[in-house]
Design a protein around this motif. Structure first.
Motif, PDB file in Angstrom:
ATOM      1  N   ARG A 134       0.827  -1.205   0.000  1.00 21.64           N
ATOM      2  CA  ARG A 134       0.000   0.000   0.000  1.00 21.64           C
ATOM      3  C   ARG A 134       0.861   1.254   0.000  1.00 21.64           C
ATOM      4  O   ARG A 134       0.467   2.281  -0.584  1.00 21.64           O
ATOM      5  N   THR A 135       2.029   1.191   0.635  1.00 27.91           N
ATOM      6  CA  THR A 135       2.939   2.331   0.588  1.00 27.91           C
ATOM      7  C   THR A 135       3.408   2.585  -0.834  1.00 27.91           C
ATOM      8  O   THR A 135       3.432   3.741  -1.301  1.00 27.91           O
ATOM      9  N   PHE A 136       3.751   1.509  -1.551  1.00 28.63           N
ATOM     10  CA  PHE A 136       4.234   1.636  -2.928  1.00 28.63           C
ATOM     11  C   PHE A 136       3.152   2.232  -3.834  1.00 28.63           C
ATOM     12  O   PHE A 136       3.378   3.237  -4.518  1.00 28.63           O
ATOM     13  N   PHE A 137       1.961   1.633  -3.818  1.00 24.44           N
ATOM     14  CA  PHE A 137       0.900   2.127  -4.690  1.00 24.44           C
ATOM     15  C   PHE A 137       0.349   3.469  -4.209  1.00 24.44           C
ATOM     16  O   PHE A 137      -0.064   4.305  -5.028  1.00 24.44           O
ATOM     17  N   GLY A 138       0.352   3.684  -2.906  1.00 28.66           N
ATOM     18  CA  GLY A 138      -0.079   4.975  -2.383  1.00 28.66           C
ATOM     19  C   GLY A 138       0.818   6.093  -2.846  1.00 28.66           C
ATOM     20  O   GLY A 138       0.351   7.188  -3.200  1.00 28.66           O
ATOM     21  N   THR A 139       2.125   5.840  -2.865  1.00 31.61           N
ATOM     22  CA  THR A 139       3.077   6.846  -3.340  1.00 31.61           C
ATOM     23  C   THR A 139       2.866   7.142  -4.813  1.00 31.61           C
ATOM     24  O   THR A 139       2.866   8.314  -5.233  1.00 31.61           O
ATOM     25  N   LEU A 140       2.670   6.101  -5.622  1.00 30.52           N
ATOM     26  CA  LEU A 140       2.401   6.306  -7.046  1.00 30.52           C
ATOM     27  C   LEU A 140       1.162   7.161  -7.258  1.00 30.52           C
ATOM     28  O   LEU A 140       1.138   8.068  -8.103  1.00 30.52           O
ATOM     29  N   ARG A 141       0.123   6.885  -6.484  1.00 32.32           N
ATOM     30  CA  ARG A 141      -1.117   7.643  -6.650  1.00 32.32           C
ATOM     31  C   ARG A 141      -0.942   9.102  -6.245  1.00 32.32           C
ATOM     32  O   ARG A 141      -1.412  10.008  -6.938  1.00 32.32           O
ATOM     33  N   ILE A 142      -0.271   9.335  -5.129  1.00 29.62           N
ATOM     34  CA  ILE A 142      -0.056  10.711  -4.686  1.00 29.62           C
ATOM     35  C   ILE A 142       0.753  11.486  -5.720  1.00 29.62           C
ATOM     36  O   ILE A 142       0.447  12.646  -6.020  1.00 29.62           O
ATOM     37  N   GLU A 143       1.766  10.857  -6.285  1.00 32.71           N
ATOM     38  CA  GLU A 143       2.570  11.519  -7.319  1.00 32.71           C
ATOM     39  C   GLU A 143       1.692  11.967  -8.487  1.00 32.71           C
ATOM     40  O   GLU A 143       1.842  13.085  -9.002  1.00 32.71           O
ATOM     41  N   ARG A 144       0.750  11.130  -8.875  1.00 30.67           N
ATOM     42  CA  ARG A 144      -0.087  11.464 -10.026  1.00 30.67           C
ATOM     43  C   ARG A 144      -1.189  12.458  -9.680  1.00 30.67           C
ATOM     44  O   ARG A 144      -1.548  13.298 -10.493  1.00 30.67           O
ATOM     45  N   GLU A 145      -1.700  12.392  -8.475  1.00 31.26           N
ATOM     46  CA  GLU A 145      -2.679  13.397  -8.044  1.00 31.26           C
ATOM     47  C   GLU A 145      -2.020  14.774  -7.977  1.00 31.26           C
ATOM     48  O   GLU A 145      -2.602  15.777  -8.411  1.00 31.26           O
ATOM     49  N   ILE A 146      -0.812  14.834  -7.438  1.00 33.95           N
ATOM     50  CA  ILE A 146      -0.117  16.112  -7.348  1.00 33.95           C
ATOM     51  C   ILE A 146       0.276  16.617  -8.726  1.00 33.95           C
ATOM     52  O   ILE A 146       0.219  17.825  -8.995  1.00 33.95           O
TER      53      ILE A 146
END
Length: 288
Positions: A134-146
């Protein structure tokens, strides 16, 4: 034939969802340089921490050693740890937890922690962390939201950027099911669960502001977390939790967080480490 079309439809939906939220090419945070990635402060590509609070609060090698153990335990996904101090741990352990909150909003795996002193020089800590997946995919998602926010705000001036971030964060739900060991206190909960508490809102603001070129600080006290934001070379209170407390943006109090906090205080821990804060609210300056 109809069944096949339905299957194809769902496959396409899943593909585009995964692509948009997790694998879409994005621009990078220019502050996260290759040199910074080699430093001990580096966590991920979302945010560059100058570890301002660590540098100004940690007083000696002993405190730095305990700090390093705590943050390395979190990075290593430990759930419990025993820490031995040469001096009285109670004198500075709370500061170490505060420093991690303030210096590392990008450390999304760190949800919260509890601890107890077995005696003056021994601590037993328990960590609530996200699992590595979840940390890995959460980071990917935050990068794309930002990245999407960066594109939306690219041509805005600082005033409009600050209002945009306030609106964006305040439009999310405030999670009233708060506990000190809950998983709603990081940017992960904001972007993935769409409901959070003040710490999550403040950390999210920090991540966004750096990526869109607005200078800001996280601020913490024993009840609440919020931000100071720089506008026109002065610093102001920014507390999107206030806006999230109102169900309608049309409320006359929605923008009160551009000047005050939910706890009727504008000063948190370590006031001498912050620049002077303007008393005139941004709400009034912006005419909101």
């Amino acid at each position: 034939m109809k069944k096949n079309r339905i299957i194809i439809y769902f496959v396409l939906v899943i593909f585009f969802t995964l692509f948009n939220f997790y694998f879409r090419p994005i621009s990078k945070n220019e502050q996260v340089t290759e040199e910074y990635k080699k430093s001990s402060a580096y966590i991920n590509k979302i945010y560059k921490s100058n570890e301002y609070f660590k540098k100004n609060i940690i007083k000696n090698k002993e405190e730095e050693k305990v700090y390093n153990q705590v943050i390395n335990d979190i990075k290593a996904n430990k759930t419990t740890a025993k820490i031995k101090c040469k001096t009285n741990c109670a004198d500075y352990y709370q500061d170490i937890v505060n420093i991690i909150y303030l210096d590392h909003p990008e450390l999304i795996k760190f949800q919260s922690m509890r601890w107890r002193f077995t005696d003056s020089s021994n601590i037993e800590s328990s960590y609530t962390n996200l699992d590595p997946l979840r940390t890995f995919f959460g980071t990917l998602r935050i990068e794309r939201e930002i990245d999407a926010i960066k594109r939306e705000t690219k041509n805005m001036d600082d005033k409009d950027k600050i209002i945009y971030v306030y609106d964006y964060i305040a439009s999310h739900n405030y999670d009233h099911l708060f506990t000190y060991s809950s998983s709603n206190q990081s940017a992960y909960s904001f972007f993935s669960k769409k409901s959070s508490v003040c710490a999550s809102f403040a950390k999210t603001a920090q991540l966004i502001f750096q990526n869109i070129g607005i200078e800001s600080y996280g601020v913490l006290n024993n009840e609440h977390m919020w931000n100071y934001v720089k506008y026109d070379n002065k610093y102001y209170v920014f507390d999107a939790t206030v806006g999230a407390s109102y169900s309608e943006k049309s409320s006359p109090n929605f923008y009160d967080g551009l000047g005050k906090t939910t706890v009727d205080a504008i000063t948190g821990y370590y006031p001498v480490l912050y620049p002077p804060i303007e008393q005139t609210p941004l709400k009034e300056i912006f005419g909101l």
